[in-house]
Scaffold this motif. Structure first.
Motif, PDB file in Angstrom:
ATOM      1  N   UNK A   1       0.838  -1.209   0.000  1.00  0.00           N
ATOM      2  CA  UNK A   1       0.000   0.000   0.000  1.00  0.00           C
ATOM      3  C   UNK A   1       0.867   1.251   0.000  1.00  0.00           C
ATOM      4  N   UNK A   2       1.939   1.266   0.808  1.00  0.00           N
ATOM      5  CA  UNK A   2       2.827   2.444   0.823  1.00  0.00           C
ATOM      6  C   UNK A   2       3.487   2.627  -0.534  1.00  0.00           C
ATOM      7  N   UNK A   3       3.918   1.531  -1.179  1.00  0.00           N
ATOM      8  CA  UNK A   3       4.533   1.645  -2.500  1.00  0.00           C
ATOM      9  C   UNK A   3       3.540   2.182  -3.521  1.00  0.00           C
ATOM     10  N   UNK A   4       2.302   1.696  -3.467  1.00  0.00           N
ATOM     11  CA  UNK A   4       1.288   2.181  -4.409  1.00  0.00           C
ATOM     12  C   UNK A   4       0.981   3.654  -4.173  1.00  0.00           C
ATOM     13  N   UNK A   5       0.856   4.053  -2.911  1.00  0.00           N
ATOM     14  CA  UNK A   5       0.567   5.458  -2.603  1.00  0.00           C
ATOM     15  C   UNK A   5       1.716   6.362  -3.034  1.00  0.00           C
ATOM     16  N   UNK A   6       2.952   5.933  -2.744  1.00  0.00           N
ATOM     17  CA  UNK A   6       4.107   6.725  -3.173  1.00  0.00           C
ATOM     18  C   UNK A   6       4.197   6.795  -4.689  1.00  0.00           C
ATOM     19  N   UNK A   7       3.871   5.695  -5.365  1.00  0.00           N
ATOM     20  CA  UNK A   7       3.895   5.698  -6.820  1.00  0.00           C
ATOM     21  C   UNK A   7       2.867   6.636  -7.418  1.00  0.00           C
ATOM     22  N   UNK A   8       1.643   6.612  -6.872  1.00  0.00           N
ATOM     23  CA  UNK A   8       0.607   7.517  -7.366  1.00  0.00           C
ATOM     24  C   UNK A   8       0.988   8.982  -7.122  1.00  0.00           C
ATOM     25  N   UNK A   9       1.555   9.272  -5.956  1.00  0.00           N
ATOM     26  CA  UNK A   9       1.966  10.646  -5.660  1.00  0.00           C
ATOM     27  C   UNK A   9       3.067  11.102  -6.609  1.00  0.00           C
ATOM     28  N   UNK A  10       4.035  10.235  -6.869  1.00  0.00           N
ATOM     29  CA  UNK A  10       5.111  10.578  -7.810  1.00  0.00           C
ATOM     30  C   UNK A  10       4.555  10.806  -9.208  1.00  0.00           C
ATOM     31  N   UNK A  11       3.636   9.948  -9.636  1.00  0.00           N
ATOM     32  CA  UNK A  11       3.023  10.109 -10.954  1.00  0.00           C
ATOM     33  C   UNK A  11       2.235  11.419 -11.039  1.00  0.00           C
ATOM     34  N   UNK A  12       1.537  11.772  -9.966  1.00  0.00           N
ATOM     35  CA  UNK A  12       0.786  13.030  -9.963  1.00  0.00           C
ATOM     36  C   UNK A  12       1.719  14.231 -10.104  1.00  0.00           C
ATOM     37  N   UNK A  13       2.877  14.181  -9.434  1.00  0.00           N
ATOM     38  CA  UNK A  13       3.843  15.280  -9.558  1.00  0.00           C
ATOM     39  C   UNK A  13       4.365  15.382 -10.987  1.00  0.00           C
ATOM     40  N   UNK A  14       4.667  14.246 -11.600  1.00  0.00           N
ATOM     41  CA  UNK A  14       5.170  14.254 -12.975  1.00  0.00           C
ATOM     42  C   UNK A  14       4.126  14.847 -13.921  1.00  0.00           C
ATOM     43  N   UNK A  15       2.870  14.424 -13.778  1.00  0.00           N
ATOM     44  CA  UNK A  15       1.811  14.941 -14.643  1.00  0.00           C
ATOM     45  C   UNK A  15       1.604  16.439 -14.431  1.00  0.00           C
ATOM     46  N   UNK A  16       1.694  16.899 -13.176  1.00  0.00           N
ATOM     47  CA  UNK A  16       1.535  18.325 -12.908  1.00  0.00           C
ATOM     48  C   UNK A  16       2.650  19.138 -13.554  1.00  0.00           C
ATOM     49  N   UNK A  17       3.880  18.642 -13.457  1.00  0.00           N
ATOM     50  CA  UNK A  17       5.007  19.354 -14.072  1.00  0.00           C
ATOM     51  C   UNK A  17       4.857  19.397 -15.589  1.00  0.00           C
ATOM     52  N   UNK A  18       4.465  18.259 -16.184  1.00  0.00           N
ATOM     53  CA  UNK A  18       4.275  18.216 -17.634  1.00  0.00           C
ATOM     54  C   UNK A  18       3.170  19.169 -18.065  1.00  0.00           C
TER      55      UNK A  18
END
Length: 385
Positions: free
Chosen positions: A68-85
């Motif tokens: 669960x922590x890995x999935x949550x961290x992955x989603x948060x990282x993906x959200x940051x990447x999409x926001x920057x793009x």
């Protein structure tokens, strides 16, 4: 250090801890270009970590905490990447749109400039006496040469920055990976850093790092809040007034809040140039709106938040900006306030611990005297009997 008194040992450990902390700051500053992806990822992870920890409370986290922590961290990282793009794409679109508008207006601006220059030359040659022209002409030639050399130097500097920026882009490409691990295993990373610290200095260095981290974190939260507030207010106000490029200007106004005092001045200069090229009639509205926002912010919001977050007087912040800007340039101006706040808290901690070492020593001496008195009293009792 067995031959030293407890007070001397405590003060020696405290002094060594402060010196080591300062040395680490100097090393990080010298390697800033290399460590920049780590620092940016650490700042983003600091802001997102409370949200990621909310995922630990879901029912699935009790059964599969690591997944669960890995999935949550992955989603948060993906959200940051999409926001920057998204921000880069929006900025690129606006930049292209503004460049096309500037390209369309450029011929007219150049023609008007040439007409004004020809008129100035005509008035100069026909109205200014010849003896004065003989004095002024060499100065004008020197000025043109100086401007030309300055332009060449500026282009060379921009070229060097662009070349070094390629390596920065390569380094920033690793930021998502760093961000993921900072969100996924922050406790493990912190424990690993703590283990490599020297044993006798570990407690002091940990406390110094905690105090500095709290000051820098408070400053980051304050500046992000101020930037978001200013950006939203400026964007909406300019949009209501029908000012072109309202959203990019609001974003620029928000980003300028990350640099106290200097940032707003840079925004005014940049916004004035952009609006003058796009629609000169809207320039008074832009400057008026931004001036009102700055007055309200600096009189009602910033002093209270700055006092609560940094614990520094505004004059101390201004002095720190001047000193850091003089010594380290623009980057020093950007980091002056958080580093000053962190240094102030560390200095307060050092002074308190330094003074408490004398108190502890005084208490030890008092206990020793009391013990001697008790032993002497017990020895006199039989003889008295």
């Amino acid at each position: 250090m067995p031959e030293l008194t407890p007070r001397a040992q405590r003060r020696l450990r405290l002094s060594l801890s402060v010196l080591l902390a300062v040395a680490l700051v100097v090393i990080v500053w010298q390697l800033l270009s290399i460590l920049l992806p780590f620092l940016l990822s650490a700042v983003i992870a600091y802001l997102l970590l409370p949200l990621v920890k909310l995922g630990d409370r879901v029912p699935l986290a009790q059964r599969w905490p690591g997944a669960v922590r890995a999935a949550t961290a992955g989603f948060a990282t993906l959200a940051v990447i999409l926001a920057v793009v998204l921000v880069l794409a929006l900025g690129a679109f606006r930049l292209v749109d503004g460049s096309m508008t500037l390209a369309e207006r450029a011929p007219g601006i150049i023609a008007e400039g040439e007409a004004v220059w020809e008129e100035v030359q005509y008035l100069y040659r026909n109205r200014v006496p010849a003896n004065i022209q003989e004095i002024v002409d060499p100065r004008l030639t020197e000025m043109r040469a100086a401007l030309f050399n300055a332009s060449i130097a500026a282009l060379q500097r921009v070229s060097r920055v662009a070349q070094s920026g390629i390596s920065q882009v390569v380094g920033l490409a690793a930021s998502p990976i760093i961000l993921f691990y900072l969100l996924f295993q922050p406790e493990t990373i912190g424990a690993g850093v703590r283990r490599i610290l020297p044993g006798p200095l570990r407690e002091d260095l940990t406390e110094i790092g905690r105090l500095a981290g709290e000051s820098i974190g408070a400053y980051i939260r304050m500046q992000l809040f101020l930037g978001a507030m200013v950006g939203v207010v400026v964007s909406l106000s300019l949009w209501v007034l029908g000012v072109p490029l309202a959203l990019p200007l609001g974003l620029l106004a928000g980003l300028s809040e990350l640099v106290p005092i200097v940032g707003p001045i840079m925004f005014v200069v940049t916004a004035s140039i952009v609006i003058a090229l796009v629609d000169f009639t809207k320039l008074p509205f832009v400057l008026g709106v931004y001036l009102i926002v700055q007055v309200l912010q600096n009189t009602l919001v910033t002093p209270r938040m700055q006092g609560q977050a940094l614990g520094l007087h505004p004059l101390a912040v201004i002095l720190a900006l001047a000193i850091f800007g003089l010594l380290f340039g623009f980057l020093g101006t950007l980091l002056a306030a958080p580093l000053t706040a962190a240094g102030y808290r560390v200095l307060t901690y050092t002074r308190r611990e330094w003074a408490s070492a004398s108190i502890v020593r005084l208490e030890d001496d008092t206990l020793v005297v009391m013990a001697n008195d008790e032993s002497n009293g017990s020895g006199d009792a039989p003889g008295g009997a």
